[in-house]
Design a protein around this motif. Structure first.
Motif, PDB file in Angstrom:
ATOM      1  N   GLY A   1       0.791  -1.220   0.000  1.00 41.63           N
ATOM      2  CA  GLY A   1       0.000   0.000   0.000  1.00 41.63           C
ATOM      3  C   GLY A   1       0.820   1.266   0.000  1.00 41.63           C
ATOM      4  N   ASN A   2       2.129   1.147   0.085  1.00 42.58           N
ATOM      5  CA  ASN A   2       3.024   2.300   0.060  1.00 42.58           C
ATOM      6  C   ASN A   2       3.691   2.414  -1.305  1.00 42.58           C
ATOM      7  N   VAL A   3       3.834   3.637  -1.796  1.00 40.49           N
ATOM      8  CA  VAL A   3       4.447   3.879  -3.098  1.00 40.49           C
ATOM      9  C   VAL A   3       5.829   4.494  -2.891  1.00 40.49           C
ATOM     10  N   TYR A   4       6.817   3.905  -3.546  1.00 44.30           N
ATOM     11  CA  TYR A   4       8.187   4.390  -3.464  1.00 44.30           C
ATOM     12  C   TYR A   4       8.698   4.686  -4.871  1.00 44.30           C
ATOM     13  N   ARG A   5       9.557   5.698  -4.961  1.00 43.60           N
ATOM     14  CA  ARG A   5      10.245   6.011  -6.219  1.00 43.60           C
ATOM     15  C   ARG A   5      11.727   5.834  -5.977  1.00 43.60           C
ATOM     16  N   GLN A   6      12.373   5.055  -6.836  1.00 35.87           N
ATOM     17  CA  GLN A   6      13.745   4.633  -6.623  1.00 35.87           C
ATOM     18  C   GLN A   6      14.612   5.102  -7.787  1.00 35.87           C
ATOM     19  N   THR A   7      15.773   5.655  -7.467  1.00 38.04           N
ATOM     20  CA  THR A   7      16.705   6.092  -8.507  1.00 38.04           C
ATOM     21  C   THR A   7      18.131   5.978  -7.984  1.00 38.04           C
TER      22      THR A   7
ATOM     23  N   GLY B   1      26.748  11.153  -5.422  1.00 37.52           N
ATOM     24  CA  GLY B   1      27.258  12.307  -4.703  1.00 37.52           C
ATOM     25  C   GLY B   1      28.771  12.295  -4.682  1.00 37.52           C
ATOM     26  N   PRO B   2      29.373  13.281  -4.064  1.00 36.17           N
ATOM     27  CA  PRO B   2      30.841  13.366  -4.012  1.00 36.17           C
ATOM     28  C   PRO B   2      31.507  12.162  -3.352  1.00 36.17           C
ATOM     29  N   GLN B   3      30.770  11.479  -2.460  1.00 33.22           N
ATOM     30  CA  GLN B   3      31.350  10.354  -1.730  1.00 33.22           C
ATOM     31  C   GLN B   3      31.015   8.988  -2.344  1.00 33.22           C
ATOM     32  N   GLY B   4      30.149   8.968  -3.372  1.00 36.97           N
ATOM     33  CA  GLY B   4      29.782   7.696  -3.973  1.00 36.97           C
ATOM     34  C   GLY B   4      28.327   7.671  -4.401  1.00 36.97           C
ATOM     35  N   SER B   5      27.882   6.507  -4.859  1.00 40.83           N
ATOM     36  CA  SER B   5      26.526   6.366  -5.401  1.00 40.83           C
ATOM     37  C   SER B   5      25.596   5.708  -4.392  1.00 40.83           C
ATOM     38  N   TRP B   6      24.338   6.144  -4.431  1.00 39.12           N
ATOM     39  CA  TRP B   6      23.300   5.660  -3.524  1.00 39.12           C
ATOM     40  C   TRP B   6      22.119   5.106  -4.309  1.00 39.12           C
ATOM     41  N   ASN B   7      21.460   4.153  -3.709  1.00 39.37           N
ATOM     42  CA  ASN B   7      20.123   3.767  -4.124  1.00 39.37           C
ATOM     43  C   ASN B   7      19.169   4.688  -3.363  1.00 39.37           C
ATOM     44  N   LEU B   8      18.747   5.773  -3.995  1.00 37.78           N
ATOM     45  CA  LEU B   8      17.917   6.777  -3.337  1.00 37.78           C
ATOM     46  C   LEU B   8      16.453   6.401  -3.488  1.00 37.78           C
ATOM     47  N   VAL B   9      15.761   6.315  -2.373  1.00 43.60           N
ATOM     48  CA  VAL B   9      14.349   5.933  -2.347  1.00 43.60           C
ATOM     49  C   VAL B   9      13.535   7.079  -1.780  1.00 43.60           C
ATOM     50  N   LEU B  10      12.565   7.553  -2.557  1.00 38.16           N
ATOM     51  CA  LEU B  10      11.674   8.607  -2.101  1.00 38.16           C
ATOM     52  C   LEU B  10      10.415   7.975  -1.528  1.00 38.16           C
ATOM     53  N   ALA B  11      10.062   8.381  -0.310  1.00 39.74           N
ATOM     54  CA  ALA B  11       8.899   7.824   0.373  1.00 39.74           C
ATOM     55  C   ALA B  11       7.976   8.958   0.800  1.00 39.74           C
TER      56      ALA B  11
END
Length: 293
Positions: free
Chosen positions: A36-42, A46-56
Motif C-alpha cells: 500500500g506504500n508507493v516508493y520512487r527509486q533512482t 554524490g561526491p562520496q559515492g553512489s546511492w540507491n535513493l528511495v523517495l517515500a
C-alpha cells in the motif's frame, strides 16, 4: 538498478515531494507499490559515492510518519533516512531558512492532572554523524547552487513536533513551547514520529531537515502558496547535499523473509543480478529459474 546502499528521503506533503523531484530532474525512476506504500527509486551519485535513493511519502502527522518510516526501514534497510519538508519558524527564524535538526522534541507528552498539564517533553537526537556533515555543508554555499535565490541561512538547532498546526504566537501551544522547548528553531507535525521509528533501528543514521515557510503568527493559506514552495526547495536541496556528502557503505546482504540466517538474497529490482548461496558446514543449496515471458 545497481546493488547500492540505500538512502531513504521522506516527505509528508506533495509540495515537498515535488521539490525533491524538481531537483532530481533527468533521473530515471523505478516506481514500486508495496504494502500500500508507493516508493520512487533512482540512483543518486554524490561526491562520496553512489546511492540507491528511495523517495517515500509519509502523509501528515506523527502517527502516519512513524508508520511510513517503519515500513520504509523494514523494506529498504537504508543506511540513511532523512525527513524533509517545511515547518513553522520560531526564535529568530526567517522565511526560507533551513533547520538541520540537532534533536526533535515531542512537546505534547506529559501528565494531565486535576491541577493541570504537567509537561514531560521527550527528545530524540539526530544522528551525530549526519549532524557533523550538515555543519560542514553549511560552511559554504555550494549546496545551494541549484536554488534560484540567495543561499539560505542554516540553523543547527532542535525542532519541536506535535499534532497541532500552530497559527498564533499567543496560543496555548505556543506558550507551552516557549516554556518547555524554548530552544526549538522550528515546529512541525511529523518529525517526532519519524525519529521514534528510526530510533528503533541502530543501523540507520536519521535526521530531519526543514525549510521555514511561516513564522507561526503570520501563517495563512495565501502566504503558504508563495512561501511553501521556496521553503520546500531549500530543504530538499540541503537534504540531497547531506546524502551526497555521506559515504556509502557496502550494501547489506538481506535475509529472505521467513528464512534462516544462512539463506540470502543478493538483489531486488528491475535488471538486478543476484548471487544466491547456502553457507555453513555441510551447506546445501538449490537454484530454480522461472522464466515467464
Amino acid at each position: 538498478m545497481k546493488e547500492l546502499p540505500a538512502a531513504v528521503l521522506c516527505t509528508p506533503m506533495d509540495i515537498e515531494r515535488h521539490a525533491v523531484l524538481d531537483l532530481l530532474e533527468g533521473h530515471e525512476f523505478i516506481d514500486h507499490e508495496i504494502g500500500g506504500n508507493v516508493y520512487r527509486q533512482t540512483e543518486f551519485e554524490g561526491p562520496q559515492g553512489s546511492w540507491n535513493l528511495v523517495l517515500a511519502m509519509t502523509g501528515r502527522g506523527n502517527e502516519r510518519a512513524a508508520a511510513a518510516v517503519e515500513h520504509a526501514l523494514s523494506l529498504w534497510r537504508p543506511q540513511i533516512l532523512v525527513l524533509c519538508g517545511v515547518a513553522g519558524g520560531r526564535r529568530d527564524a526567517r522565511i526560507g531558512d533551513v533547520v538541520a535538526a540537532t534533536k526533535v522534541y515531542g512537546y505534547e507528552t506529559g501528565q494531565d492532572t486535576d491541577a493541570g498539564l504537567l509537561p514531560r517533553p521527550d527528545s530524540l537526537p539526530a544522528s551525530y554523524a549526519l549532524l557533523q556533515r550538515a555543519q560542514l555543508i553549511s560552511e559554504n554555499g555550494a549546496w545551494a547552487a541549484r536554488l534560484d535565490a540567495p543561499t539560505p541561512r542554516i540553523f543547527h538547532r532542535p525542532i519541536a513536533s506535535g499534532s497541532k498546526v500552530i497559527t498564533g504566537n499567543n496560543s496555548a501551544t505556543a506558550e507551552l513551547l516557549e516554556r518547555n522547548s524554548g530552544d526549538a528553531q522550528a515546529v512541525d507535525t511529523e518529525s517526532y514520529g519519524a525519529m521514534i521509528a528510526a530510533s528503533r533501528r541502530s543501523a540507520v543514521e536519521a535526521t530531519v531537515v526543514r525549510g521555514i515557510s511561516d513564522l507561526i503568527g503570520d501563517k495563512s493559506k495565501a502566504a503558504d502558496k508563495i512561501r511553501q514552495p521556496i521553503a520546500a526547495r531549500n530543504a530538499a536541496a540541503f537534504a540531497l547535499a547531506l546524502i551526497g556528502r555521506s559515504k556509502p557503505k557496502k550494501a547489506e546482504i538481506r535475509p529472505l523473509a521467513g528464512g534462516s540466517g544462512t539463506t540470502y538474497i543478493g538483489a531486488v529490482g528491475n535488471g538486478a543480478t543476484a548471487n544466491i548461496a547456502a553457507m555453513g558446514e555441510k551447506a546445501r543449496g538449490r537454484i530454480v529459474f522461472n522464466d515467464h515471458k
